[in-house]
Motif scaffolding. Structure first.
Motif, short mmCIF file in Angstrom:
data_model
loop_
_atom_site.label_atom_id
_atom_site.label_comp_id
_atom_site.label_asym_id
_atom_site.label_seq_id
_atom_site.Cartn_x
_atom_site.Cartn_y
_atom_site.Cartn_z
N LEU A 142 40.18 61.93 -27.50
CA LEU A 142 40.42 62.01 -28.80
C LEU A 142 41.73 61.53 -29.32
O LEU A 142 42.60 62.25 -29.10
CB LEU A 142 39.95 63.32 -29.64
N LEU A 143 41.63 60.64 -29.99
CA LEU A 143 42.96 59.99 -30.90
C LEU A 143 43.13 60.47 -32.29
O LEU A 143 42.14 59.99 -32.96
CB LEU A 143 43.25 58.63 -30.70
N VAL A 144 44.16 61.18 -32.51
CA VAL A 144 44.26 61.48 -33.69
C VAL A 144 45.04 60.62 -34.67
O VAL A 144 46.25 60.18 -34.42
CB VAL A 144 44.97 62.90 -33.74
N ASP A 145 44.43 60.00 -35.61
CA ASP A 145 45.06 58.88 -36.56
C ASP A 145 45.87 59.92 -37.85
O ASP A 145 47.02 59.48 -38.18
CB ASP A 145 44.18 58.11 -37.13
N ALA A 146 45.21 61.07 -38.41
CA ALA A 146 45.77 61.52 -39.40
C ALA A 146 45.02 63.00 -39.50
O ALA A 146 44.10 63.06 -38.91
CB ALA A 146 45.12 60.87 -40.85
N ALA A 199 40.05 60.86 -36.45
CA ALA A 199 40.12 60.61 -35.04
C ALA A 199 39.12 59.78 -34.62
O ALA A 199 38.12 59.44 -35.15
CB ALA A 199 39.83 61.82 -34.38
N VAL A 200 39.67 58.92 -33.51
CA VAL A 200 38.82 58.09 -32.58
C VAL A 200 38.19 58.57 -31.50
O VAL A 200 39.01 59.42 -30.62
CB VAL A 200 39.60 56.62 -32.28
N VAL A 201 37.08 59.05 -31.23
CA VAL A 201 36.30 59.51 -30.12
C VAL A 201 36.03 58.67 -29.20
O VAL A 201 35.24 57.68 -29.48
CB VAL A 201 35.01 60.40 -30.66
N LEU A 202 36.18 58.67 -28.11
CA LEU A 202 36.24 57.82 -26.72
C LEU A 202 35.41 58.73 -25.71
O LEU A 202 35.88 59.96 -25.46
CB LEU A 202 37.35 57.14 -26.41
N GLY A 203 34.58 57.97 -24.74
CA GLY A 203 34.10 58.70 -23.69
C GLY A 203 33.54 57.60 -22.82
O GLY A 203 33.15 56.43 -23.22
N GLY A 204 33.11 58.22 -21.66
CA GLY A 204 32.46 57.35 -20.49
C GLY A 204 32.28 58.00 -19.14
O GLY A 204 33.06 58.93 -18.98
N LEU A 205 31.62 57.44 -18.42
CA LEU A 205 31.67 57.89 -16.93
C LEU A 205 32.87 57.56 -16.42
O LEU A 205 33.29 56.34 -16.45
CB LEU A 205 30.30 57.38 -16.19
N PRO A 206 33.30 58.50 -15.58
CA PRO A 206 34.45 58.06 -14.70
C PRO A 206 34.35 56.67 -13.81
O PRO A 206 33.25 56.38 -13.30
CB PRO A 206 34.76 58.99 -13.76
N LEU A 207 35.36 55.66 -14.07
CA LEU A 207 34.92 54.37 -13.67
C LEU A 207 34.88 54.30 -12.17
O LEU A 207 34.07 53.54 -11.43
CB LEU A 207 36.06 53.45 -14.00
#
Length: 355
Positions: free
Chosen positions: A235-239, A276-284
């Motif tokens: 999670l990237l916090v923008d504000a 915030a920008v929420v990112l996710g994924g299976l480990p590469l």
């Protein structure tokens, strides 16, 4: 979008699983929300702070980069995260990136404010606007340009890359645009631009299971989101500020959450709304070499991509042998008035991937 660093480092990024010694905090997850009782608990949240990276000349933008960095290369297949703005374009000059190449990745453009004109060698001409996804698949090779429009006064957003798994790295280039609907929350909103979250699913194709969304919450609000326990998340916090599992994340920072969580409990700070920008994924589970705008499995793949680009644009240091035998890979960006960007010089050392 591009990496405009004039002297980019060549990086070996490793997404393969590493053994982690168990600690007393790992013995039980019964008292932690979103984790099954009796199962080993995931590691505590890991906060990644950004570093400032100036892109180009005196009036060029400065971005805040949280991926990749020494202690973390990936979140799922997400491999590159630049966060910029809000920038007054009258002072910075905005964004003006001439045609440049990419291989082995997908670029994700997501704006909070402003407008950017995208052109690529497929003939695509599209605008990047707030709340709308532009996703470009580079595959075996593509060229594109990015220019902020004359209507822009403030430019603010994120530039994201996902690495294509090795089996798909020579895929056909492509472009997708998607304006996700707003998913209302009790005290906020979600816009899911990749993957699925809170009942909203993006139709945009990816090459590995991924999640990408913009989250906004009122000050002090709490939201619980059911997620795929096999994913790692960021999670990237923008504000505003974010609290997750007792960790407090300030604007500009990224929090990494390891797999094993089936629910995320997120709390906005008390003083201001959260975005915030929420990112996710299976480990590469793969290792890559990343340099400038190229991703490959080895130094040789990256060097070959650079040589093909230099030969296609007729650069001063183009290899005559490469130019004579190369099949055009990247193409020409129609509608852009100006020369393309030559590639920087490769580092003098050769990186050998770890065994």
């Amino acid at each position: 979008m591009t990496n405009l660093e004039t002297a980019p480092a060549e990086l070996v990024c490793d997404g393969r699983a590493e053994a982690r010694p168990q600690t007393s905090a790992d013995t039980s997850a019964a008292d932690r929300p979103g984790m099954a009782a009796g199962s080993p608990a995931p590691a505590a949240p890991e906060i990644l702070t950004p570093r400032d990276v100036p892109l180009g000349g005196l009036r060029a933008m400065t971005v805040r980069r949280t991926l990749p960095q020494r202690k973390r290369s990936f979140i799922g297949a997400w491999c590159f995260l630049d966060h910029y703005g809000p920038d007054d374009v009258a002072a910075t000059g905005g964004m003006h990136v001439a045609p440049h190449p990419h291989t082995g990745l997908q670029t994700v453009s997501w704006l909070f404010s402003g407008e950017i004109e995208h052109r690529d060698s497929l003939g695509t001409h599209a605008l990047v606007r707030p709340g709308e996804l532009n996703l470009m698949t580079a595959g075996r090779g593509i060229a594109h340009s990015e220019v902020s429009t004359d209507a822009v006064r403030v430019l603010h957003g994120v530039q994201l890359w996902t690495v294509l798994p090795e089996r798909d790295r020579a895929a056909d280039p492509a472009f997708d645009h998607y304006a996700p609907p707003v998913t209302p929350l009790p005290d906020g909103e979600l816009r899911v631009f990749l993957g699925s979250l809170a009942g909203s699913t993006s139709p945009v194709p990816t090459f590995s299971p991924l999640l990408g969304a913009e989250l906004t919450l009122a000050a002090g609000a709490v939201v619980e989101l059911d997620v795929d326990a096999g994913f790692e998340h960021g999670l990237l916090v923008d504000a505003g500020a974010l609290d997750v599992e007792g960790a407090s994340i300030e604007p500009g920072s990224l929090v990494y959450l390891s797999p094993g969580r089936s629910r995320l409990v997120l709390r906005a700070g008390p003083d201001a709304p959260l975005r915030a920008v929420v990112l996710g994924g299976l480990p590469l589970g793969e290792q890559i070499v990343m340099w400038w705008n190229f991703i490959g499995s080895s130094h040789d793949e990256v060097a070959a991509a650079r040589a093909r680009w230099q030969s296609e644009i007729g650069a001063a240091d183009a290899d005559a042998d490469v130019a004579a035998r190369a099949v055009p890979t990247f193409g020409v960006v129609p509608g852009y008035d100006g020369p393309p960007l030559p590639a920087p010089t490769l580092p003098g050392t050769r990186l050998i991937p770890r065994a």
